[in-house]
Design a protein around this motif. Structure first.
Motif, short mmCIF file in Angstrom:
data_model
loop_
_atom_site.label_atom_id
_atom_site.label_comp_id
_atom_site.label_asym_id
_atom_site.label_seq_id
_atom_site.Cartn_x
_atom_site.Cartn_y
_atom_site.Cartn_z
N ALA A 280 49.60 44.60 37.41
CA ALA A 280 48.76 45.61 36.76
C ALA A 280 48.96 46.98 37.42
N LEU A 283 52.09 48.61 36.38
CA LEU A 283 52.07 49.07 34.98
C LEU A 283 51.05 50.18 34.75
N HIS A 284 50.28 50.52 35.80
CA HIS A 284 49.17 51.48 35.66
C HIS A 284 48.24 51.03 34.53
N HIS A 285 47.86 49.79 34.57
CA HIS A 285 47.00 49.20 33.54
C HIS A 285 45.95 48.36 34.26
N ASP A 286 44.80 48.11 33.61
CA ASP A 286 43.78 47.33 34.33
C ASP A 286 43.98 45.82 34.17
N ASP A 287 44.90 45.40 33.31
CA ASP A 287 45.11 43.97 33.12
C ASP A 287 46.61 43.70 32.98
N ASN A 290 47.81 42.10 29.38
CA ASN A 290 47.66 43.09 28.32
C ASN A 290 48.57 44.29 28.52
N GLY A 291 48.74 44.66 29.78
CA GLY A 291 49.63 45.77 30.10
C GLY A 291 51.05 45.48 29.64
N GLN A 294 51.21 45.63 25.80
CA GLN A 294 51.21 47.03 25.33
C GLN A 294 52.54 47.71 25.62
N LEU A 295 53.12 47.39 26.78
CA LEU A 295 54.41 47.99 27.15
C LEU A 295 55.47 47.66 26.09
#
Ligand code: NAD
Length: 355
Positions: A280, A283-287, A290-291, A294-295
């Motif tokens: 996470a 990916l600079h994502h909170d999950d 899911n990150g 989305q990527l």
């Protein structure tokens, strides 16, 4: 700090835009006098250019590499290498070409110099694979690990955008699973997180400006790190599912990795919280799961198995095969897990976000 074993694998890496210019020096250092240049039919022009740079030291170009290294192709290539008295191999291309070089090296111990043109990472692993009568056999042998790898981002400028994204996701999959591997170590963790970060940051730029040499360099740097992780530690459920889907249904390699990865990571999330945190963060994502989803989606990659050739009726069969001889996984994959895997595959087939 956990206990660990770290075995450094000896390969020389020459990295940089334009580093193909060092080819002659690197062939000299390899100690080879007559190298056979391998490629796919689509990359013959590039391979001819490589051979031309080497003049007399090029024994010839063999442009017959195909996906999954059929044993007949490997045998014919070995005969050609013998006929031309080649004492070294240059693999110019992606995992298919490097796989062919490995098949020759496995029989003959000829040294390999790899010029990777995708992000698949085979050049950093001692893993070989060959297909005989529809069955893919794989193994590990240090003789097949390329001795030298020249990473020249210029060679990746021609990689189509769609394959650039899916090949990048394929690389990220090695690092993501490496982060929860049972035989990993802190050095691999650093490489894995940095590899994911570099590839994820490069992807949006590759999508809009595929000729951006800086973004190509970052992506190839990430691919090197992720490939190194693949070569050093064991892979888990995600790779087992992809090998099953690729081997049984003949689905395209990089695309399968792209679609399955967010779902396999979600399946393992509770069993591997430290790995999830690193993914996470990269990916600079909170999950993490899911990150990854989305990527892929934001960069135009497929997110549904039905869009890359899988039929819904095959879900049960794949879930059943995947629980036979499973790879080690942080969340146990046994026959009781079959229903959960079926649900995972159903979401991946539809293209739903990871659960
Ligand atoms: P690939 O080598 O099959 O290449 C896909 C296509 O893209 C080919 O037609 C190729 O000619 C073309 N291509 C490659 N680079 C290009 C470029 N820069 N410009 C234009 N076209 C280009 O694809 P891949 O995903 O790199 O490799 C997949 C294979 O590698 C699978 O068989 C997989 O099992 C194997 N693999 C093995 C390992 C290992 O450690 N042994 C690791 C990763 C992948």
């Amino acid at each position: 700090m956990r206990d660990f074993v770290f075995t450094g694998q000896a390969s020389r890496v020459v990295f940089g835009a334009g580093s193909l210019a060092h080819l002659e020096r690197e062939v000299d250092l390899l100690g080879a006098k007559r190298v056979l240049v391998l490629c796919t039919p689509e990359q013959q022009a590039l391979a001819e250019d490589v051979a031309k740079r080497l003049g007399q030291r090029a024994a010839g170009v063999y442009a017959k590499a195909v996906m999954h290294v059929p044993v007949e192709v490997a045998n014919a290539a070995i005969q050609e290498a013998d006929r031309l008295a080649a004492d070294g191999l240059i693999a110019v291309g992606g995992g298919s070409t490097i796989g062919l070089a490995k098949a020759i090296a496995l029989q003959s111990s000829r040294p390999i110099l790899a010029l990777p043109t995708t992000y698949a990472g085979s050049e950093m692993t001692p893993i070989w694979g060959m297909t005989e009568s529809g069955l893919k056999k794989t193994g590990r042998d240090t003789r097949v690990l390329p001795r030298t790898v020249i990473y020249d981002p210029q060679l990746t400028l021609s990689l189509p955008v769609s394959l650039s994204i899916t090949s990048g996701m394929n690389a990220i999959a090695h690092a993501a699973e490496g982060l929860y591997a049972h035989d990993s170590n802190p050095v691999m963790d650093l490489m894995a997180e940095e590899g994911i970060r570099a590839l994820a940051a490069a992807m949006p730029v590759l999508r809009t400006s595929p000729s951006d040499v800086d973004a190509r360099s970052n992506a190839l740097y990430g691919a090197w790190l992720c490939g190194t992780v693949l070569g050093n530690v064991g892979m888990a459920l995600h790779h087992k599912l992809c090998h099953t889907l690729g081997g049984t249904l003949n689905l395209p390699h990089a695309e399968v990795h792209t679609v399955v990865l967010p779902h396999a990571i979600a399946f393992n999330a509770d069993a591997a919280p430290a790995a999830m945190q690193r993914i996470a963060r990269a990916l600079h994502h909170d999950d993490a799961a899911n990150g990854l989803y989305q990527l892929a989606k934001h960069n135009g990659a497929p997110v549904a198995l039905r869009d890359i050739g899988m039929q819904e009726k095959d879900i049960d069969r794949i879930a059943h095969i995947a629980v036979q001889n499973p790879y080690w996984n942080p969340r146990p994959v046994n026959t009781e897990a079959e229903a959960s895997l079926r649900a995972l595959l159903q979401r991946a087939w539809q293209g739903a976000p990871p659960a």
